[in-house]
Write a protein that holds these residues in place. Structure first.
Motif, PDB file in Angstrom:
ATOM      1  N   VAL A   1       0.817  -1.222   0.000  1.00  0.00           N
ATOM      2  CA  VAL A   1       0.000   0.000   0.000  1.00  0.00           C
ATOM      3  C   VAL A   1       0.853   1.275   0.000  1.00  0.00           C
ATOM      4  CG1 VAL A   1      -1.964  -1.125   1.126  1.00  0.00           C
ATOM      5  CG2 VAL A   1      -0.347   0.148   2.524  1.00  0.00           C
ATOM      6  N   TYR A   2       2.123   1.162   0.416  1.00  0.00           N
ATOM      7  CA  TYR A   2       2.981   2.363   0.442  1.00  0.00           C
ATOM      8  C   TYR A   2       3.909   2.434  -0.760  1.00  0.00           C
ATOM      9  CZ  TYR A   2       1.161   2.661   5.142  1.00  0.00           C
ATOM     10  OH  TYR A   2       0.298   2.755   6.214  1.00  0.00           O
ATOM     11  N   GLN A   3       3.526   1.819  -1.866  1.00  0.00           N
ATOM     12  CA  GLN A   3       4.456   1.703  -3.003  1.00  0.00           C
ATOM     13  C   GLN A   3       4.907   3.034  -3.585  1.00  0.00           C
ATOM     14  OE1 GLN A   3       2.255   0.154  -6.789  1.00  0.00           O
ATOM     15  NE2 GLN A   3       1.400  -0.909  -5.047  1.00  0.00           N
ATOM     16  N   THR A   4       4.129   4.090  -3.399  1.00  0.00           N
ATOM     17  CA  THR A   4       4.622   5.393  -3.908  1.00  0.00           C
ATOM     18  C   THR A   4       5.207   6.266  -2.791  1.00  0.00           C
ATOM     19  OG1 THR A   4       2.414   6.358  -3.793  1.00  0.00           O
ATOM     20  CG2 THR A   4       3.066   5.428  -5.911  1.00  0.00           C
ATOM     21  N   ASN A   5       5.074   5.819  -1.547  1.00  0.00           N
ATOM     22  CA  ASN A   5       5.707   6.550  -0.433  1.00  0.00           C
ATOM     23  C   ASN A   5       7.132   6.035  -0.258  1.00  0.00           C
ATOM     24  OD1 ASN A   5       2.581   6.165   0.573  1.00  0.00           O
ATOM     25  ND2 ASN A   5       3.408   8.195   0.944  1.00  0.00           N
ATOM     26  N   VAL A   6       7.976   6.380  -1.196  1.00  0.00           N
ATOM     27  CA  VAL A   6       9.355   5.888  -1.200  1.00  0.00           C
ATOM     28  C   VAL A   6      10.268   7.105  -1.272  1.00  0.00           C
ATOM     29  CG1 VAL A   6      11.001   4.609  -2.621  1.00  0.00           C
ATOM     30  CG2 VAL A   6       8.734   3.692  -2.240  1.00  0.00           C
ATOM     31  N   TYR A   7      11.088   7.295  -0.219  1.00  0.00           N
ATOM     32  CA  TYR A   7      11.784   8.585  -0.090  1.00  0.00           C
ATOM     33  C   TYR A   7      13.249   8.536  -0.495  1.00  0.00           C
ATOM     34  CZ  TYR A   7       7.425   9.142   2.291  1.00  0.00           C
ATOM     35  OH  TYR A   7       6.081   9.148   2.561  1.00  0.00           O
ATOM     36  N   MET A   8      13.765   7.353  -0.814  1.00  0.00           N
ATOM     37  CA  MET A   8      15.129   7.257  -1.336  1.00  0.00           C
ATOM     38  C   MET A   8      15.046   6.456  -2.632  1.00  0.00           C
ATOM     39  SD  MET A   8      17.069   6.208   2.142  1.00  0.00           S
ATOM     40  CE  MET A   8      16.777   7.079   3.667  1.00  0.00           C
ATOM     41  N   PRO A   9      14.368   7.017  -3.640  1.00  0.00           N
ATOM     42  CA  PRO A   9      14.035   6.207  -4.824  1.00  0.00           C
ATOM     43  C   PRO A   9      15.263   5.682  -5.557  1.00  0.00           C
ATOM     44  CG  PRO A   9      13.462   8.520  -5.169  1.00  0.00           C
ATOM     45  CD  PRO A   9      13.864   8.395  -3.743  1.00  0.00           C
ATOM     46  N   LYS A  10      16.414   6.349  -5.410  1.00  0.00           N
ATOM     47  CA  LYS A  10      17.613   5.850  -6.129  1.00  0.00           C
ATOM     48  C   LYS A  10      18.210   4.664  -5.384  1.00  0.00           C
ATOM     49  CE  LYS A  10      19.010   9.521  -9.089  1.00  0.00           C
ATOM     50  NZ  LYS A  10      18.709  10.857  -8.535  1.00  0.00           N
ATOM     51  N   GLU A  11      18.444   4.871  -4.080  1.00  0.00           N
ATOM     52  CA  GLU A  11      19.100   3.808  -3.306  1.00  0.00           C
ATOM     53  C   GLU A  11      18.141   2.676  -2.968  1.00  0.00           C
ATOM     54  OE1 GLU A  11      18.827   7.025  -2.707  1.00  0.00           O
ATOM     55  OE2 GLU A  11      20.338   7.770  -1.318  1.00  0.00           O
ATOM     56  N   ARG A  12      16.897   3.021  -2.626  1.00  0.00           N
ATOM     57  CA  ARG A  12      15.936   2.001  -2.187  1.00  0.00           C
ATOM     58  C   ARG A  12      14.626   2.144  -2.965  1.00  0.00           C
ATOM     59  NH1 ARG A  12      18.624  -1.652   0.355  1.00  0.00           N
ATOM     60  NH2 ARG A  12      17.021  -2.217   1.875  1.00  0.00           N
ATOM     61  N   PRO A  13      14.639   1.821  -4.266  1.00  0.00           N
ATOM     62  CA  PRO A  13      13.401   1.964  -5.043  1.00  0.00           C
ATOM     63  C   PRO A  13      12.384   0.883  -4.677  1.00  0.00           C
ATOM     64  CG  PRO A  13      15.119   0.961  -6.385  1.00  0.00           C
ATOM     65  CD  PRO A  13      15.750   1.278  -5.052  1.00  0.00           C
ATOM     66  N   PHE A  14      11.151   1.137  -5.032  1.00  0.00           N
ATOM     67  CA  PHE A  14      10.113   0.122  -4.819  1.00  0.00           C
ATOM     68  C   PHE A  14      10.102  -0.860  -5.996  1.00  0.00           C
ATOM     69  CE2 PHE A  14       5.854  -1.393  -5.958  1.00  0.00           C
ATOM     70  CZ  PHE A  14       5.583  -2.154  -4.829  1.00  0.00           C
ATOM     71  N   HIS A  15      10.036  -2.141  -5.672  1.00  0.00           N
ATOM     72  CA  HIS A  15       9.791  -3.162  -6.690  1.00  0.00           C
ATOM     73  C   HIS A  15       8.570  -3.942  -6.226  1.00  0.00           C
ATOM     74  CE1 HIS A  15      13.815  -2.530  -8.299  1.00  0.00           C
ATOM     75  NE2 HIS A  15      14.250  -2.564  -7.063  1.00  0.00           N
ATOM     76  N   SER A  16       7.687  -4.239  -7.157  1.00  0.00           N
ATOM     77  CA  SER A  16       6.530  -5.037  -6.753  1.00  0.00           C
ATOM     78  C   SER A  16       6.941  -6.515  -6.730  1.00  0.00           C
ATOM     79  CB  SER A  16       5.384  -4.842  -7.736  1.00  0.00           C
ATOM     80  OG  SER A  16       5.678  -5.501  -8.943  1.00  0.00           O
ATOM     81  N   PHE A  17       6.302  -7.278  -5.858  1.00  0.00           N
ATOM     82  CA  PHE A  17       6.579  -8.721  -5.829  1.00  0.00           C
ATOM     83  C   PHE A  17       6.142  -9.387  -7.132  1.00  0.00           C
ATOM     84  CE2 PHE A  17       7.587  -8.724  -1.274  1.00  0.00           C
ATOM     85  CZ  PHE A  17       8.623  -9.639  -1.292  1.00  0.00           C
ATOM     86  N   LYS A  18       5.068  -8.851  -7.729  1.00  0.00           N
ATOM     87  CA  LYS A  18       4.607  -9.431  -9.004  1.00  0.00           C
ATOM     88  C   LYS A  18       5.715  -9.334 -10.048  1.00  0.00           C
ATOM     89  CE  LYS A  18       1.586 -10.162 -12.540  1.00  0.00           C
ATOM     90  NZ  LYS A  18       0.704  -9.117 -12.995  1.00  0.00           N
ATOM     91  N   LYS A  19       6.327  -8.137 -10.143  1.00  0.00           N
ATOM     92  CA  LYS A  19       7.374  -7.941 -11.154  1.00  0.00           C
ATOM     93  C   LYS A  19       8.563  -8.859 -10.871  1.00  0.00           C
ATOM     94  CE  LYS A  19      10.628  -4.831 -11.073  1.00  0.00           C
ATOM     95  NZ  LYS A  19      11.279  -3.518 -10.915  1.00  0.00           N
ATOM     96  N   VAL A  20       8.982  -8.905  -9.613  1.00  0.00           N
ATOM     97  CA  VAL A  20      10.162  -9.707  -9.287  1.00  0.00           C
ATOM     98  C   VAL A  20       9.863 -11.185  -9.522  1.00  0.00           C
ATOM     99  CG1 VAL A  20      11.827 -10.294  -7.485  1.00  0.00           C
ATOM    100  CG2 VAL A  20      11.004  -7.945  -7.683  1.00  0.00           C
TER     101      VAL A  20
END
Ligand code: DCS
Length: 515
Positions: free
Chosen positions: A292-311
């Motif tokens: 639910v917090y997939q767009t609340n990501v504050y260090m997008p370069k170092e710690r980007p969000f990846h969805s489990f579906k994609k991985v």
């Protein structure tokens, strides 16, 4: 003929065979004496469920808030509700485009030709077009929709997932839900065969999970996140946890991952996610990905969000037997439309017969609320370049995002500056979960007050400053460590005051209870 249409369910048949069921369940001597339904006679699973983010602290905060209307002597002039990730409660402005579309869907008279001239002065063309399109599919927001959610919206959600992940998504495998909560509850209910059914949950965790497991009478199987590694997740710990529980006879069948984490704010690396998926395959457990917090990501370069579906999909066909449910919501991100109750659940590699059962359970509730479905459509399909609202939409979203990021840093700096407090940075989500090393005197005082030490601290903070946070015990924590969770949602222009109130309180508290 009538018999074929009115099939009597087996439960009803059993009840009909036993007309005195009522008297059998309650001894004759109690009949007519007092209430039938008491906390002693009620469903014990409901009685035992705990949900701290709306628990004792917020209840006291509400009482103080009421008291403030007449009593100006409390030492603060407002209660700051940091107990819950509810941005609009703390004055976050709704996204204009979302409300424009929603209001037109609610009041279709505005779309009549005779009102068009006035309408165009108030609403951008793309909001009008979107509302007309939605109404074409919906008919009216006051009508039940398809139980799984409007097909048109599910198609849009599927397209969003394809853009996000680069892999196909099937609208038939998407269920629109009332917030993510409803999806999580349904899946946990489906996964529970009996009380031995075990679900792995992180500690600390968001208490929706522990509370729902209590409601369905399943067994929580905890695994601990590592605070000293920025709340990292180790697959060895997952393995220890699953082995330990299975040795005790628990039928471990699913693993919950909250990414980005609540209350801990960490974002998983892709490599870590691959290990988790591999673990699920080896251990034969279903993966529940709360994103639910997939767009609340504050260090997008170092710690980007990846969805489990994609991985999962990127790991190839070999992993096509890993069953995944993933959840998203309109309550979080920069949208914060918590009250609208929108969200969806995507099912990946789930047995078709189970999907039929999922449809059945959705249909028992008729349909997810239509206002929430509209929000889900807008979240997954917002204005794009060339649309009249695009610029303003981007400006609003970026403004909220940048402000959240600044507030996250400000609050973690504040916490880390407090004596005996350490706090990891928020890589994502809306919360900080600082650890407080409480002096023995405070722990003794808590014992006398008959509350846990972290609740004692949080209560004193509330009474002194009006700031309502939630004690770590509401989320789970390593034994004999004490934490609290605070959102960083208070308004930015009041943030310095908010931090300095906490600082003043904390130094007074430490002085008072110093060993
Ligand atoms: N999953 C996580 C990780 C959450 O934090 C929340 C809400 C939900 C699911 C469910 O939210 P919706 O049903 O609104 O989609 N977070 C709660 C919290 O900790 N504070 O606010 C609510």
């Amino acid at each position: 003929m009538l018999r074929t249409f009115c099939r009597v369910s087996p439960a009803l048949k059993a009840a009909q065979r036993q007309p005195s069921l009522y008297l059998v369940a309650r001894p004759a001597s109690t009949v007519g004496k007092g209430k039938v339904l008491t906390t002693a006679t009620m469903n014990p699973q409901i009685r035992n469920a705990e949900y701290a983010v709306r628990g004792a602290l917020p209840i006291r905060a509400e009482a103080l808030n009421k008291q403030l209307q007449t009593d100006k002597q409390l030492g603060f002039d407002r209660v700051v509700f940091c107990n819950i990730g509810n941005p609009q409660q703390l004055a976050q402005k709704p996204i204009t485009y979302f409300r424009q579309v929603a209001s037109l869907c609610d009041n279709p008279d505005l779309l009549k030709p005779e009102n068009r001239e006035t309408l165009l002065k108030l609403y951008p063309q793309d909001a009008i077009d979107r509302a007309e399109l939605l109404l074409k599919h919906l008919g009216s927001v006051g009508a039940y929709s398809h139980s799984q959610g409007l097909p048109h919206i599910r198609e849009n959600v599927a397209k969003f997932l394809e853009r996000r992940d680069g892999f196909s998504a099937n609208p038939e495998h998407i269920y629109l839900t009332q917030g993510a909560s409803a999806g999580v509850q349904t899946v946990l209910q489906m996964l529970t065969e009996n009380e031995k059914s075990g679900i792995m949950i992180p500690i600390p965790q968001y208490p929706l999970y522990s509370a729902t497991l209590s409601l369905v009478n399943a067994t929580p199987v905890p695994y601990y996140l590592k605070e000293e590694q920025n709340w990292g997740l180790s697959v060895e710990d997952l393995k220890k946890s699953v082995d330990g529980s299975r040795a005790k006879g628990v039928d471990v069948r699913a693993l919950v991952i909250i990414n980005p984490g609540n209350p801990t704010g960490q974002c998983l690396s892709e490599e870590n996610m691959r290990e988790i998926i591999d673990f699920c395959q080896k251990e034969n457990v279903v993966l529940l990905a709360d994103e639910v917090y997939q767009t609340n990501v504050y260090m997008p370069k170092e710690r980007p969000f990846h969805s489990f579906k994609k991985v999962l999909r990127s790991m190839g066909d070999k992993y096509n037997d890993v069953e995944l449910f993933s959840f998203h919501s309109t309550s979080k991100g920069m949208i914060g439309e918590c009250g609208r109750r929108g969200g969806y659940l995507e099912c990946v590699n789930i047995d078709e017969k189970v999907l039929e059962q999922l449809y059945k359970i959705a249909s028992i509730s008729l349909c997810p609320n239509v206002h929430g479905q509209i929000m889900t459509d807008l979240m997954t399909n917002p204005p794009v370049e060339g649309d009249a609202s695009f610029e303003n939409y981007n400006k609003e979203v970026n403004g909220i995002y940048e402000s959240l990021r600044r507030r996250a840093t400000k609050l973690s700096t504040c916490f880390n500056g407090l004596e005996n407090v350490t706090c990891n940075d928020a890589e994502g989500a809306m919360y900080l979960f600082p650890r407080v090393r409480l002096p023995k005197k405070a722990i003794d005082a808590a014992k006398i007050a008959n509350v846990s030490p972290d609740a004692f601290y949080a209560l004193q903070l509330l009474e002194a400053t009006g700031v309502c946070v939630i004690p770590g015990s509401g989320f789970g924590q390593e034994p004999y460590t004490w934490h609290f969770r605070s959102t960083f949602l208070p308004e930015e222009h009041l943030f310095d005051d908010f931090c300095s109130n906490i600082e003043k309180f904390h130094s007074g508290f430490m002085e008072k209870y110093r060993d």
